[in-house]
Design a protein around this motif. Structure first.
Motif, short mmCIF file in Angstrom:
data_model
loop_
_atom_site.label_atom_id
_atom_site.label_comp_id
_atom_site.label_asym_id
_atom_site.label_seq_id
_atom_site.Cartn_x
_atom_site.Cartn_y
_atom_site.Cartn_z
N GLN A 1 0.82 -1.21 0.00
CA GLN A 1 0.00 0.00 0.00
C GLN A 1 0.86 1.27 0.00
O GLN A 1 0.45 2.29 -0.54
CB GLN A 1 -0.94 0.00 1.21
N ILE A 2 2.04 1.20 0.61
CA ILE A 2 2.89 2.39 0.67
C ILE A 2 3.54 2.70 -0.68
O ILE A 2 4.15 3.76 -0.85
CB ILE A 2 3.99 2.26 1.75
N TYR A 3 3.41 1.78 -1.64
CA TYR A 3 4.05 1.99 -2.94
C TYR A 3 3.05 2.41 -4.01
O TYR A 3 3.25 2.17 -5.20
CB TYR A 3 4.78 0.71 -3.37
N ARG A 4 2.00 3.08 -3.61
CA ARG A 4 1.01 3.56 -4.57
C ARG A 4 1.52 4.74 -5.39
O ARG A 4 1.12 4.93 -6.53
CB ARG A 4 -0.28 3.96 -3.85
N ASP A 5 2.41 5.56 -4.80
CA ASP A 5 2.86 6.75 -5.52
C ASP A 5 4.25 6.52 -6.11
O ASP A 5 5.03 5.68 -5.65
CB ASP A 5 2.87 7.98 -4.60
N ASP A 6 4.57 7.30 -7.14
CA ASP A 6 5.83 7.14 -7.87
C ASP A 6 7.04 7.37 -6.98
O ASP A 6 8.06 6.67 -7.11
CB ASP A 6 5.88 8.11 -9.05
#
Length: 206
Positions: A165-170
């Motif tokens: 979930q923490i890797y949703r943004d670039d």
């Protein structure tokens, strides 16, 4: 007089290479690796793919060159071993044997060593950009690597997994991509294979 089997000669160096990576302590149940090991190996191979557009064909060429065919005989098994990563969309619940994990690591180290100069260049560029507060998009090669890594990651990993979930943004994915570069460089150093092998059995996947 009996002659030694050519197959035995062919596999000798591979056996020695595998033996240089010791069994972890304490011993693993039934000789099978925890899923954390599969996850770490798969992510490092994902970074290699993003660096060099490396595909299964090239990895199998390395398997053949390192004489690891007895452990990874074909692309289908290679794909299944990569799918042992529990974070993948196509997770197959496979547990790697120690020799399968060793073989993947040896392929990884071989490819990382071939890319050592590029890895160093990208890490240096990243440090310089960070020091000056400049976005990595200003360095085309580093930006290209991060873009490919993000594409591979989002295509192959399961976004429903809580750990992801923490890797949703670039930005967070870029940080992961660069952290993996540090680990790849670690592979290329003195006793790099043995040191990264030991690290696989410690800590979390990400």
């Amino acid at each position: 007089m009996m002659t030694q089997s050519p197959t035995t000669d062919l596999e000798h160096d591979a056996v020695l290479a595998l033996q240089q990576l010791p069994d972890p302590e304490p011993p693993l149940a039934q000789g099978l690796c925890p899923t954390v090991v599969a996850g770490k190996l798969d992510l490092l191979l994902l970074a290699i793919e993003a660096l060099d557009r490396t595909g299964a064909e090239l990895m199998m060429m390395v398997v053949k060159e390192l004489e690891l065919n007895g452990v990874i005989p074909n692309r289908v098994l290679l794909w299944q071993l990569r799918g042992a990563n529990p974070l993948r969309r196509a997770h197959n619940r496979r547990l790697l044997t120690l020799n399968q994990a060793r073989a993947l690591l040896l392929v990884l180290v071989y490819l990382a060593k071939r890319l050592t100069i590029l890895i160093r260049q990208l890490l240096l560029a990243g440090e310089q950009l960070q020091q000056h507060g400049v976005d990595l998009s200003h360095h085309p090669r580093l930006d290209d690597y991060c873009q490919r890594f993000r594409t591979h990651f989002r295509k192959r990993m399961n976004p429903r997994r809580e750990r992801l979930q923490i890797y949703r943004d670039d930005e967070r994915l870029n940080l992961l991509a660069i952290d993996l570069l540090h680990q790849l460089l670690f592979c290329t150093g003195t006793c790099g294979a043995q040191r990264i092998w030991a690290s696989l059995f410690v800590g979390e996947v990400l």
